[in-house]
Design a protein around this motif. Structure first.
Motif, mmCIF file in Angstrom:
data_model
loop_
_atom_site.group_PDB
_atom_site.id
_atom_site.type_symbol
_atom_site.label_atom_id
_atom_site.label_comp_id
_atom_site.label_asym_id
_atom_site.label_seq_id
_atom_site.Cartn_x
_atom_site.Cartn_y
_atom_site.Cartn_z
ATOM 1 N N TRP A 112 12.964 2.040 1.801
ATOM 2 C CA TRP A 112 12.161 1.738 0.924
ATOM 3 C C TRP A 112 10.494 2.351 1.127
ATOM 4 C CZ3 TRP A 112 6.898 -0.271 2.955
ATOM 5 C CH2 TRP A 112 5.983 -0.630 1.884
ATOM 6 N N GLY A 113 10.545 2.993 3.124
ATOM 7 C CA GLY A 113 9.300 4.129 2.703
ATOM 8 C C GLY A 113 9.158 4.983 2.155
ATOM 9 N N GLN A 114 9.992 5.537 2.069
ATOM 10 C CA GLN A 114 10.167 6.524 1.244
ATOM 11 C C GLN A 114 10.203 6.366 -0.281
ATOM 12 O OE1 GLN A 114 10.765 9.961 2.646
ATOM 13 N NE2 GLN A 114 10.692 9.102 4.484
ATOM 14 N N ARG A 115 10.078 5.332 -0.925
ATOM 15 C CA ARG A 115 10.038 5.086 -1.971
ATOM 16 C C ARG A 115 8.580 4.526 -2.172
ATOM 17 N NH1 ARG A 115 16.059 2.448 -5.066
ATOM 18 N NH2 ARG A 115 16.774 5.299 -4.368
ATOM 19 N N ASN A 116 7.991 4.290 -1.415
ATOM 20 C CA ASN A 116 6.452 4.441 -1.515
ATOM 21 C C ASN A 116 5.312 4.759 -0.312
ATOM 22 O OD1 ASN A 116 7.080 0.695 -3.201
ATOM 23 N ND2 ASN A 116 8.303 1.368 -1.421
ATOM 24 N N ARG A 117 5.674 5.849 -0.668
ATOM 25 C CA ARG A 117 4.714 7.014 -0.320
ATOM 26 C C ARG A 117 3.266 6.657 0.504
ATOM 27 N NH1 ARG A 117 6.876 11.525 1.327
ATOM 28 N NH2 ARG A 117 9.809 11.798 1.093
ATOM 29 N N TYR A 118 2.882 6.368 -0.533
ATOM 30 C CA TYR A 118 1.792 6.201 -1.051
ATOM 31 C C TYR A 118 0.900 4.556 -0.198
ATOM 32 C CZ TYR A 118 1.874 10.912 -2.941
ATOM 33 O OH TYR A 118 2.218 11.815 -2.889
ATOM 34 N N VAL A 119 1.313 3.849 0.169
ATOM 35 C CA VAL A 119 1.655 2.934 0.773
ATOM 36 C C VAL A 119 0.790 3.056 1.803
ATOM 37 C CG1 VAL A 119 2.265 0.024 1.331
ATOM 38 C CG2 VAL A 119 2.555 1.533 -1.069
ATOM 39 N N ARG A 120 -0.566 2.278 2.329
ATOM 40 C CA ARG A 120 -0.714 2.337 3.772
ATOM 41 C C ARG A 120 -0.834 1.020 3.664
ATOM 42 N NH1 ARG A 120 -4.507 6.449 3.971
ATOM 43 N NH2 ARG A 120 -5.064 5.172 6.664
ATOM 44 N N MET A 121 -0.547 1.267 5.555
ATOM 45 C CA MET A 121 -0.009 -0.062 6.418
ATOM 46 C C MET A 121 -0.757 -0.456 7.369
ATOM 47 S SD MET A 121 4.355 -0.214 5.088
ATOM 48 C CE MET A 121 3.870 -1.832 5.471
ATOM 49 N N SER A 122 -0.829 -1.226 7.892
ATOM 50 C CA SER A 122 -1.252 -1.184 9.191
ATOM 51 C C SER A 122 -0.488 -2.123 9.825
ATOM 52 C CB SER A 122 -2.967 -2.222 9.339
ATOM 53 O OG SER A 122 -2.990 -2.440 10.504
#
Length: 309
Positions: free
Chosen positions: A132-142
C-alpha cells in the motif's frame, strides 16, 4: 425491520478483508476461551506434511497472540491497509488480490521454515502495509508524533517493534516479500521485455471477479492522479478503452436581443460574421433589389458606416 448498523457496516467491508479479519478475530477468541491452543496453530513442517495437519498452513497467519495491545494493533493494521488495497488499486480485481495473499503466504512459509518463524501473521500485515505504501507514495502520515510519507511506514513499524523488544526480523520478512511482489507487479512489467508474472490465473478470475470478459489492460493497476505527470493520464490514448470527450461547443455571443454569433457550421453561419458593435461585425443580408449593407464599427471610429454596392 431495520437492520443493525453494525451489521450494515460489517457487510460494507470488501469480502477478502472481511473474511481475513473475521478469521483472525475468531481464531484469537477460540484461543482465549481455551477451545484450541497455540500449539495447534503454529507452523510446523513435520506436523503439517507428515501428520497431514494442513490447517497449520493457514492458522499460523491468523493468530496474533492473546487479547491485548499486540493483537488489536495488528488487527487494526490488517483491517485498515487490506481494505484500502482492496478498495483502491485492487478494485474490481479480487482474483489478483487473493492471488497476492497466496503468493505472499507461500513465500513466507518457505522463509519461515528456514528461519524457524512459528507465526507469520505480523509479517503478512507488514507485507500489506508495504505494498500500500509503495502505491501511495505521496500520502503524508503521522505515527507517534513522527511525520513521514507512506513508503516509510513499514520501516517505522519495524523500529517500533525493535523498541518493544519484538522479533523485528519478522517485520523484515514482511518488507522483503512485499518488495518482491511490488517489483514483480508494478515495476517489472514496465521494463523492456517485462511482463506480468503475478497476475491471477484465469480460473481464479472466473471464480472471484464479477466483471467477465474484461481485458487485463482494463484491470491493470494505474497510479493515482497525483503520481501522473501534470495530473493527467497521458497514457490513456494508447489504451483500447480510451474514449475522448466530445469537443466543446463554440460559444455564442449575444448583442441585445439578436444573436450576433453562431457556432461554426451552424444554422445561419453564412449570414453572420461573429462580431458586435465596437468589437464585432455583422453582415445584414440584402433584400431583393436592395444593396447589401455591411455596417461596421471600430473602437476608435464607431460613428462611421461603410456601404457596399
Amino acid at each position: 425491520m431495520a437492520q443493525n448498523p453494525l451489521l450494515i457496516e460489517y457487510m460494507a467491508v470488501p469480502p477478502v478483508t472481511r473474511a481475513y479479519t473475521t478469521a483472525c478475530l475468531i481464531t484469537t477468541l477460540l484461543v482465549q476461551v481455551d477451545f484450541v491452543t497455540p500449539l495447534q496453530l503454529y507452523f510446523n513442517p513435520y506436523l503439517t506434511f507428515r501428520e497431514l495437519q494442513l490447517w497449520r498452513l493457514v492458522t499460523n497467519f491468523l493468530f496474533f497472540g492473546q487479547l491485548g495491545f499486540h493483537f488489536f494493533f495488528n488487527l487494526v493494521f490488517v483491517y485498515r491497509y487490506s481494505r484500502m488495497l482492496e478498495e483502491g488499486s485492487f478494485r474490481g480485481r479480487t482474483a489478483d488480490f487473493v492471488y497476492m495473499f497466496v503468493l505472499g503466504g507461500i513465500a513466507m512459509l518457505v522463509s519461515g521454515y528456514w528461519f524457524s518463524i512459528l507465526f507469520l501473521g505480523q509479517a503478512f500485515t507488514i507485507m500489506l502495509v508495504y505494498v500500500w505504501g509503495q502505491r501511495n507514495r505521496y500520502v503524508r502520515m503521522s505515527f507517534l508524533f513522527i511525520t513521514f510519507r507512506a513508503p516509510q511506514l513499514p520501516w517505522v513499524l519495524l523500529g517500533f517493534s525493535f523498541l518493544l523488544g519484538s522479533p523485528f526480523w519478522v517485520d523484515l520478512l514482511g518488507i522483503a516479500v512485499g518488495h518482491v511482489y511490488y517489483f514483480l507487479a508494478d515495476v517489472f512489467p514496465k521494463m523492456d521485455g517485462g511482463c506480468d508474472v503475478v497476475g491471477a490465473p484465469r480460473l481464479m478470475k472466473v471464480l472471484f471477479d464479477k466483471e467477465s470478459g474484461s481485458s487485463e489492460d482494463q484491470n491493470a493497476y494505474r497510479p493515482p492522479v497525483e503520481e501522473q505527470p501534470g495530473g493527467y493520464d497521458w497514457g490513456a490514448v494508447l489504451r483500447p478503452d480510451f474514449n475522448p470527450p466530445p469537443p466543446a461547443a463554440a460559444p455564442v455571443a449575444r448583442g441585445g436581443d439578436e444573436d450576433v454569433g453562431v457556432a461554426l457550421g451552424g444554422e445561419g453561419a453564412g449570414d453572420a460574421v461573429h462580431r458586435r458593435p465596437g468589437l464585432l461585425r455583422r453582415r445584414r443580408p440584402a433584400a431583393d433589389g436592395d444593396d447589401a449593407v455591411d455596417a461596421s464599427s471600430d473602437d476608435n471610429d464607431s460613428d462611421k458606416d461603410t456601404t457596399q454596392t
